[in-house]
Design a protein around this motif. Structure first.
Motif, PDB file in Angstrom:
ATOM      1  N   GLY A 157      23.604  78.993  -4.518  1.00 57.07           N
ATOM      2  CA  GLY A 157      22.144  78.945  -4.644  1.00 57.07           C
ATOM      3  C   GLY A 157      21.595  79.703  -5.834  1.00 57.07           C
ATOM      4  O   GLY A 157      20.382  79.869  -5.964  1.00 57.07           O
ATOM      5  N   ILE A 158      22.482  80.180  -6.745  1.00 61.34           N
ATOM      6  CA  ILE A 158      22.052  80.933  -7.920  1.00 61.34           C
ATOM      7  C   ILE A 158      22.235  80.061  -9.158  1.00 61.34           C
ATOM      8  O   ILE A 158      23.343  79.591  -9.440  1.00 61.34           O
ATOM      9  CB  ILE A 158      22.862  82.235  -8.090  1.00 61.34           C
ATOM     10  N   ASP A 159      21.146  79.857  -9.892  1.00 64.19           N
ATOM     11  CA  ASP A 159      21.180  78.989 -11.067  1.00 64.19           C
ATOM     12  C   ASP A 159      21.570  79.803 -12.299  1.00 64.19           C
ATOM     13  O   ASP A 159      20.774  80.587 -12.818  1.00 64.19           O
ATOM     14  CB  ASP A 159      19.802  78.337 -11.272  1.00 64.19           C
ATOM     15  N   ASP A 163      17.666  84.556  -5.536  1.00 62.86           N
ATOM     16  CA  ASP A 163      17.555  83.986  -6.874  1.00 62.86           C
ATOM     17  C   ASP A 163      18.101  85.002  -7.860  1.00 62.86           C
ATOM     18  O   ASP A 163      18.322  86.173  -7.540  1.00 62.86           O
ATOM     19  CB  ASP A 163      16.113  83.585  -7.213  1.00 62.86           C
ATOM     20  N   LYS A 164      18.298  84.557  -9.087  1.00 64.56           N
ATOM     21  CA  LYS A 164      18.963  85.413 -10.079  1.00 64.56           C
ATOM     22  C   LYS A 164      18.134  86.650 -10.422  1.00 64.56           C
ATOM     23  O   LYS A 164      18.693  87.717 -10.723  1.00 64.56           O
ATOM     24  CB  LYS A 164      19.262  84.616 -11.342  1.00 64.56           C
ATOM     25  N   THR A 168      30.201  77.506  -9.454  1.00 69.08           N
ATOM     26  CA  THR A 168      30.407  78.272  -8.227  1.00 69.08           C
ATOM     27  C   THR A 168      29.126  78.978  -7.802  1.00 69.08           C
ATOM     28  O   THR A 168      28.768  78.994  -6.613  1.00 69.08           O
ATOM     29  CB  THR A 168      31.528  79.302  -8.424  1.00 69.08           C
ATOM     30  N   MET A 169      28.434  79.575  -8.761  1.00 70.47           N
ATOM     31  CA  MET A 169      27.166  80.239  -8.460  1.00 70.47           C
ATOM     32  C   MET A 169      26.117  79.243  -7.963  1.00 70.47           C
ATOM     33  O   MET A 169      25.297  79.562  -7.096  1.00 70.47           O
ATOM     34  CB  MET A 169      26.639  80.971  -9.693  1.00 70.47           C
ATOM     35  N   VAL A 195      30.875  86.532  -8.010  1.00 74.19           N
ATOM     36  CA  VAL A 195      30.528  85.609  -6.923  1.00 74.19           C
ATOM     37  C   VAL A 195      30.629  86.327  -5.583  1.00 74.19           C
ATOM     38  O   VAL A 195      29.794  86.139  -4.691  1.00 74.19           O
ATOM     39  CB  VAL A 195      31.453  84.375  -6.947  1.00 74.19           C
ATOM     40  N   SER A 196      31.605  87.174  -5.444  1.00 70.87           N
ATOM     41  CA  SER A 196      31.781  87.898  -4.182  1.00 70.87           C
ATOM     42  C   SER A 196      30.586  88.811  -3.891  1.00 70.87           C
ATOM     43  O   SER A 196      30.275  89.073  -2.728  1.00 70.87           O
ATOM     44  CB  SER A 196      33.068  88.735  -4.233  1.00 70.87           C
ATOM     45  N   TYR A 197      29.898  89.288  -4.947  1.00 69.66           N
ATOM     46  CA  TYR A 197      28.721  90.138  -4.740  1.00 69.66           C
ATOM     47  C   TYR A 197      27.592  89.336  -4.110  1.00 69.66           C
ATOM     48  O   TYR A 197      26.930  89.799  -3.172  1.00 69.66           O
ATOM     49  CB  TYR A 197      28.265  90.744  -6.064  1.00 69.66           C
TER      50      TYR A 197
END
Length: 711
Positions: A411-413, A445-446, A406-407, A430-432
């Motif tokens: 676009g977040i790895d 990015d993370k 989902t992340m 995920v909502s954040y």
């Protein structure tokens, strides 16, 4: 984080601009040489020096809480965790984004390729010079080695070796060239050029570094020319004419000091220019606050672990150190509605975190048991027991693979074990991430998301800040929240007169503790409208004939706070007659530690209206009341401030004047003494001239005699 080499480039560039604007036209060539060398060295040392947390302007991006996770996630037996539900409108296939890491890696390779290329060029120059120095015949002249070269090449020197074609020049010009290059060698100018070349190896991409080397070389030529003209055997006109004769189409290697023809016009102009007044030396003192400002702006805080400021009301108190494995031991303490759990996987790996008691299900009381903590990133399984408010046991973390997928769509790895652990401990949902995108921050990015979530930079906070700064950068939100910057603070600063203040300056002001009251106190204390009523409304100058420059300026107020310039400091000058002082003068006065006590001491001696420029010059030369009193004992009272500066700059004391009086010069004025010392007509010189039959009653004749002998 900006790379170290870019920090060095920025400092070097700023120092060059400072030098170009304020110092390069000064004739203090020796001082300029040391300034150029010091700044060049400091540019590489300063970024490595940590600064106290309270003085750092750095954007405090939270560090990654975990550094090592050794247990492969594939080997962990996954527990049945309910798959995260995603919105049906999510795009299933996203556009391919250029891999920034690949680009950065390419730039790193390009940089090191340039370093190797310029390093090889430096090595080849050194080898060529070494070969030329010892392959041919040489003439030893004391400690100097003279190598005769052929062809139409300019003379130059390297270390203690001089390269010159004697057939090109007549005898007088040849001797002047040798003397010129010997001065280069005696003053070890080769060291300056070698350091400049080393800087170019690592700063080859920086155009300011190339200009720095040029400025350094130019100053060395000015310095050598100045030393040449002080030689008894060298006449200015003859020497300048020799410069024209040496013009040659080929230039020597950049590692050498040489008769540089490209500087010919500048050198001749500088030789004929007026010597700089000692009053201008105050400019050099501004290098210190400039370096301090760079350290505060860019250097790593000494206590980075204090990033999460106590003023912030984060939902979690994350304190994870030295990494954390996916399994190990736990130790817990229940404190009200929170549980502080310490995780320990081995001797070096430990961390701690606070959890809400409601998040933990079925805590085993007084008996061995199991309980869990489930978040979107995965589930932590605990085994152990609590006795009262204390508990201990073992833990094991299981990642939620669906969370990673989902992340990834957002676009977040999140694929590595350490990523899962970080996102679990910080509780990044995920909502954040979707909320951040909704706020306009689509390229995430993370490393950006982690500190934002850890500091609880929520939607309400972002919306509030955006009302004040609509285009606020995502990276500015981290220091904003950690420092407690909110909409009210921004409006407070703007209402104080800083309408167009930038986010970086807001951060700087907040970190310095600047608020609306401080600004108002400083402005009101130094405001022209609060001056004495007898001032003319049409008079736009301050008490010292300078234009009032107390306009709203972000950098000025930050410098004020950094130097601890406050209302009390400004008011102390009012008590001694300085009602309005320009911002630049206030900064100069504070930098030199000029205070009301210093001024009051001179006022007691009769100096009632000393100009600020004179005060700055006097303090920079360390002119004290004791220095003035010594002259009063010698019969010199009411000496003008200009004369005091002239006396101190020539290092003239009352004892020195008494030596003239012992030679029969009873009626001496200050100008005579300063003039005599300046040309070298000292008491010892006069004694020697008297011994040769030159017995004059007028000191001016000895000054004239010394001038004739020197020329």
């Amino acid at each position: 984080m900006i790379p170290y080499i870019l920090y060095a480039a920025l400092i070097l560039s700023a120092c060059l601009l400072f030098y170009k604007l304020l110092l390069q036209k000064e004739t203090f060539f020796h001082l300029n040489r040391y300034v150029l060398l010091a700044c060049m060295i400091l540019a590489f040392i300063l970024p490595l020096v940590p600064v106290p947390q309270q003085f750092s302007f750095r954007k405090m991006a939270a560090e990654k809480p975990f550094t090592t996770v050794k247990t492969p996630i594939e080997n962990i037996e996954t527990a049945p965790v309910k798959e995260l539900q995603t919105k049906p409108t999510l795009v299933e296939e996203t556009k391919q984004i250029i891999n920034v890491d690949v680009i950065l890696q390419g730039l790193v390779y390009l940089y090191w390729f340039g370093v190797l290329l310029f390093g090889f060029n430096f090595l080849m120059q050194a080898i060529i010079l070494r070969y030329k120095s010892y392959s041919g015949s040489s003439i030893l002249d004391g400690k100097f080695r003279i190598i005769e070269i052929t062809g139409d090449k300019a003379p130059c020197s390297f270390a203690n070796t001089i390269f010159i074609n004697p057939e090109k020049y007549e005898w007088e010009t040849y001797n002047q060239i040798l003397l010129h290059e010997k001065i280069h060698i005696e003053q070890k100018h080769t060291i300056d050029l070698l350091l400049a070349e080393m800087v170019l190896i690592f700063q080859w991409f920086n155009p300011f570094a190339w200009q720095w080397r040029k400025a350094l070389e130019t100053n060395l030529e000015f310095l050598t020319d100045d030393q040449m003209l002080q030689q008894d055997a060298v006449e200015k006109e003859s020497y300048q004419f020799s410069l024209l004769k040496v013009a040659a189409p080929q230039f020597p290697l950049s590692l050498t000091t040489n008769y540089n023809q490209s500087l010919l016009k500048k050198r001749i102009i500088m030789m004929n220019s007026k010597k700089s007044n000692v009053h201008t030396t105050w400019k050099y003192f501004f290098l210190v606050p400039l370096m301090v400002l760079f350290a505060c702006l860019f250097n790593q805080p000494a206590a980075q672990s204090q990033t999460l400021n106590s003023k912030t009301e984060s939902k979690q108190d994350v304190n994870i150190q030295n990494g954390m494995k996916t399994d190990g031991n736990w130790f817990a303490t229940i404190k009200g509605n929170t549980v502080e759990i310490h995780f320990k996987s081995d001797e070096n790996d430990n961390s701690s975190n606070n959890f809400q008691l409601s998040e933990l299900s079925n805590l085993p009381r007084d008996k061995q048991g199991e309980f869990t903590l489930t978040r979107e990133a995965g589930t932590m399984f605990f085994t152990g027991k609590f006795e009262g408010d204390k508990g201990m046991g073992t833990y094991k973390f299981t990642a939620n693979k669906a969370y990673s997928a989902t992340m990834q769509k957002e676009g977040i790895d999140v694929a590595k074990d350490e990523d899962f652990m970080v996102f679990f401990m910080v509780n990044i949902k995920v909502s954040y991430v979707q909320m951040l995108k909704k706020q306009g921050y689509t390229k995430l990015d993370k490393d950006q998301v982690i500190p934002l979530a850890a500091l609880d930079v929520n939607e309400a906070y972002i919306t509030s800040i955006k009302q004040a700064i609509p285009d606020i950068d995502l990276e500015n939100l981290v220091p904003f929240k950690s420092l407690g910057v909110d909409k009210a603070y921004i409006e407070e600063i703007r209402n104080a007169g800083y309408k167009d203040i930038s986010p970086s300056n807001i951060i700087a002001m907040k970190s310095q503790g600047i608020d609306g009251k401080y600004i108002a106190d400083v402005r009101n204390s130094n405001n022209k409208s609060n001056d004495n009523n007898n001032r003319n409304d049409n008079d736009k100058s301050n008490d010292n004939g300078k234009a009032n420059d107390n306009n709203d300026n972000d950098d000025d107020i930050i410098a004020f706070k950094a130097l601890n310039i406050d209302k009390a400091f400004i008011d102390s000058f009012k008590k001694v007659g300085y009602n309005t002082i320009s911002n630049s003068d206030l900064i100069a006065l504070k930098s030199l530690n000029v205070n009301s006590e210093y001024i009051n001491g001179f006022q007691k001696l009769g100096y009632k209206n000393i100009k600020l420029d004179d005060l700055i010059a006097m303090k920079s030369l360390n002119i004290t009341t004791e220095y003035v009193k010594d002259f009063e004992k010698a019969g010199y009272k009411n000496i003008k401030t200009d004369d005091l500066v002239a006396l101190k700059s020539q290092n003239i004391t009352s004892d020195f004047i008494l030596q003239y009086k012992e030679l029969g010069f009873d009626k001496l004025n200050i100008d005579d003494v300063v003039g005599a010392k300046a040309v070298g007509a000292t008491p010892s010189f006069i004694k020697s001239m008297k011994g040769k039959g030159h017995d004059f009653k007028d000191l001016g004749k000895y000054i004239a005699l010394k001038s004739v002998i020197s020329n």
